[in-house]
Design a protein around this motif. Sequence first.
Motif, PDB file in Angstrom:
ATOM      1  N   LYS A 115       0.831  -1.180   0.000  1.00 39.53           N
ATOM      2  CA  LYS A 115       0.000   0.000   0.000  1.00 39.53           C
ATOM      3  C   LYS A 115       0.880   1.251   0.000  1.00 39.53           C
ATOM      4  CE  LYS A 115      -4.016   1.857   2.256  1.00 39.53           C
ATOM      5  NZ  LYS A 115      -5.042   1.642   3.281  1.00 39.53           N
ATOM      6  N   LEU A 116       0.499   2.215  -0.818  1.00 42.10           N
ATOM      7  CA  LEU A 116       1.227   3.473  -0.868  1.00 42.10           C
ATOM      8  C   LEU A 116       0.714   4.359   0.256  1.00 42.10           C
ATOM      9  CD1 LEU A 116       3.377   5.005  -2.399  1.00 42.10           C
ATOM     10  CD2 LEU A 116       1.624   5.848  -3.940  1.00 42.10           C
ATOM     11  N   THR A 117       1.574   4.657   1.197  1.00 47.48           N
ATOM     12  CA  THR A 117       1.209   5.456   2.365  1.00 47.48           C
ATOM     13  C   THR A 117       1.782   6.860   2.226  1.00 47.48           C
ATOM     14  OG1 THR A 117       3.209   4.838   3.572  1.00 47.48           O
ATOM     15  CG2 THR A 117       1.281   3.397   3.835  1.00 47.48           C
ATOM     16  N   PRO A 118       1.248   7.804   3.008  1.00 45.74           N
ATOM     17  CA  PRO A 118       1.828   9.154   2.986  1.00 45.74           C
ATOM     18  C   PRO A 118       3.322   9.151   3.322  1.00 45.74           C
ATOM     19  CG  PRO A 118      -0.289   9.203   4.078  1.00 45.74           C
ATOM     20  CD  PRO A 118       0.048   7.750   3.845  1.00 45.74           C
ATOM     21  N   GLU A 119       3.713   8.275   4.240  1.00 41.33           N
ATOM     22  CA  GLU A 119       5.133   8.197   4.601  1.00 41.33           C
ATOM     23  C   GLU A 119       5.981   7.782   3.402  1.00 41.33           C
ATOM     24  OE1 GLU A 119       2.658   6.698   6.318  1.00 41.33           O
ATOM     25  OE2 GLU A 119       2.755   7.574   8.323  1.00 41.33           O
ATOM     26  N   LYS A 120       5.476   6.816   2.622  1.00 45.68           N
ATOM     27  CA  LYS A 120       6.209   6.369   1.433  1.00 45.68           C
ATOM     28  C   LYS A 120       6.259   7.463   0.374  1.00 45.68           C
ATOM     29  CE  LYS A 120       5.343   1.451   1.985  1.00 45.68           C
ATOM     30  NZ  LYS A 120       4.695   0.263   1.431  1.00 45.68           N
ATOM     31  N   VAL A 121       5.173   8.213   0.244  1.00 49.79           N
ATOM     32  CA  VAL A 121       5.148   9.321  -0.715  1.00 49.79           C
ATOM     33  C   VAL A 121       6.198  10.357  -0.335  1.00 49.79           C
ATOM     34  CG1 VAL A 121       3.775  11.246  -1.605  1.00 49.79           C
ATOM     35  CG2 VAL A 121       2.743   8.986  -1.369  1.00 49.79           C
ATOM     36  N   VAL A 122       6.265  10.706   0.948  1.00 53.10           N
ATOM     37  CA  VAL A 122       7.277  11.666   1.419  1.00 53.10           C
ATOM     38  C   VAL A 122       8.665  11.164   1.076  1.00 53.10           C
ATOM     39  CG1 VAL A 122       8.324  12.686   3.471  1.00 53.10           C
ATOM     40  CG2 VAL A 122       5.831  12.630   3.259  1.00 53.10           C
ATOM     41  N   LYS A 123       8.923   9.876   1.340  1.00 52.59           N
ATOM     42  CA  LYS A 123      10.250   9.298   1.085  1.00 52.59           C
ATOM     43  C   LYS A 123      10.585   9.275  -0.406  1.00 52.59           C
ATOM     44  CE  LYS A 123      12.964   5.127   1.682  1.00 52.59           C
ATOM     45  NZ  LYS A 123      12.935   3.705   1.923  1.00 52.59           N
ATOM     46  N   ILE A 124       9.640   8.818  -1.219  1.00 53.94           N
ATOM     47  CA  ILE A 124       9.876   8.719  -2.668  1.00 53.94           C
ATOM     48  C   ILE A 124      10.147  10.098  -3.261  1.00 53.94           C
ATOM     49  CG2 ILE A 124       8.771   8.220  -4.887  1.00 53.94           C
ATOM     50  CD1 ILE A 124       7.277   5.913  -3.378  1.00 53.94           C
ATOM     51  N   LEU A 125       9.313  11.066  -2.901  1.00 54.73           N
ATOM     52  CA  LEU A 125       9.499  12.410  -3.456  1.00 54.73           C
ATOM     53  C   LEU A 125      10.788  13.055  -2.957  1.00 54.73           C
ATOM     54  CD1 LEU A 125       5.844  13.772  -3.417  1.00 54.73           C
ATOM     55  CD2 LEU A 125       7.182  12.996  -5.375  1.00 54.73           C
ATOM     56  N   LYS A 126      11.148  12.790  -1.706  1.00 54.67           N
ATOM     57  CA  LYS A 126      12.408  13.329  -1.169  1.00 54.67           C
ATOM     58  C   LYS A 126      13.594  12.784  -1.952  1.00 54.67           C
ATOM     59  CE  LYS A 126      15.026  13.949   3.072  1.00 54.67           C
ATOM     60  NZ  LYS A 126      15.110  13.657   4.512  1.00 54.67           N
ATOM     61  N   GLU A 127      13.539  11.478  -2.299  1.00 52.63           N
ATOM     62  CA  GLU A 127      14.615  10.869  -3.089  1.00 52.63           C
ATOM     63  C   GLU A 127      14.723  11.506  -4.467  1.00 52.63           C
ATOM     64  OE1 GLU A 127      13.592   6.731  -3.116  1.00 52.63           O
ATOM     65  OE2 GLU A 127      14.264   6.406  -1.048  1.00 52.63           O
ATOM     66  N   LYS A 128      13.613  12.040  -4.969  1.00 54.72           N
ATOM     67  CA  LYS A 128      13.593  12.691  -6.286  1.00 54.72           C
ATOM     68  C   LYS A 128      13.823  14.198  -6.185  1.00 54.72           C
ATOM     69  CE  LYS A 128      12.677   8.897  -8.459  1.00 54.72           C
ATOM     70  NZ  LYS A 128      13.612   8.290  -9.369  1.00 54.72           N
ATOM     71  N   GLY A 129      14.050  14.691  -4.957  1.00 58.39           N
ATOM     72  CA  GLY A 129      14.381  16.104  -4.783  1.00 58.39           C
ATOM     73  C   GLY A 129      13.196  17.008  -4.489  1.00 58.39           C
ATOM     74  N   THR A 130      12.032  16.438  -4.185  1.00 57.90           N
ATOM     75  CA  THR A 130      10.858  17.236  -3.861  1.00 57.90           C
ATOM     76  C   THR A 130      10.487  16.993  -2.407  1.00 57.90           C
ATOM     77  OG1 THR A 130      10.048  17.064  -6.122  1.00 57.90           O
ATOM     78  CG2 THR A 130       8.447  17.690  -4.451  1.00 57.90           C
ATOM     79  N   ILE A 131      10.448  18.054  -1.637  1.00 57.19           N
ATOM     80  CA  ILE A 131      10.152  17.943  -0.220  1.00 57.19           C
ATOM     81  C   ILE A 131       8.674  18.260   0.015  1.00 57.19           C
ATOM     82  CG2 ILE A 131      10.740  18.769   2.099  1.00 57.19           C
ATOM     83  CD1 ILE A 131      13.028  17.308   0.581  1.00 57.19           C
ATOM     84  N   VAL A 132       7.967  17.307   0.610  1.00 55.61           N
ATOM     85  CA  VAL A 132       6.574  17.516   1.002  1.00 55.61           C
ATOM     86  C   VAL A 132       6.403  17.024   2.429  1.00 55.61           C
ATOM     87  CG1 VAL A 132       5.649  17.290  -1.347  1.00 55.61           C
ATOM     88  CG2 VAL A 132       5.786  15.283   0.111  1.00 55.61           C
ATOM     89  N   ASN A 133       5.403  17.593   3.112  1.00 55.74           N
ATOM     90  CA  ASN A 133       5.133  17.116   4.463  1.00 55.74           C
ATOM     91  C   ASN A 133       4.044  16.051   4.423  1.00 55.74           C
ATOM     92  OD1 ASN A 133       2.563  18.384   4.468  1.00 55.74           O
ATOM     93  ND2 ASN A 133       3.455  20.304   5.215  1.00 55.74           N
ATOM     94  N   TYR A 134       3.711  15.511   5.583  1.00 52.25           N
ATOM     95  CA  TYR A 134       2.758  14.416   5.680  1.00 52.25           C
ATOM     96  C   TYR A 134       1.384  14.818   5.131  1.00 52.25           C
ATOM     97  CZ  TYR A 134       0.071  10.617   7.773  1.00 52.25           C
ATOM     98  OH  TYR A 134      -0.760   9.541   7.967  1.00 52.25           O
ATOM     99  N   GLU A 135       0.906  15.997   5.487  1.00 53.41           N
ATOM    100  CA  GLU A 135      -0.411  16.448   5.020  1.00 53.41           C
ATOM    101  C   GLU A 135      -0.433  16.640   3.501  1.00 53.41           C
ATOM    102  OE1 GLU A 135      -3.297  16.629   6.706  1.00 53.41           O
ATOM    103  OE2 GLU A 135      -2.145  15.730   8.334  1.00 53.41           O
TER     104      GLU A 135
END
Length: 61
Positions: free
Chosen positions: A8-28
Amino acid sequence: MEREEVTKLTPEKVVKILKEKGTIVNYEEAKTILSFIKTIANISVNQYLSGRDLDLINPKQ
């Protein structure tokens, strides 16, 4: 053919994936992104199942 495990794609995984690609987002923000993705996926599946996507590919003349 082996079956891949579905995760399952969780908000935590989204934060991690985007951070690895250079985009910083918060949990919300990640929750909002996931909600948008699910909405688009539902629209796409509904259009496919109803046959409406065919009108976009082969418009009537």
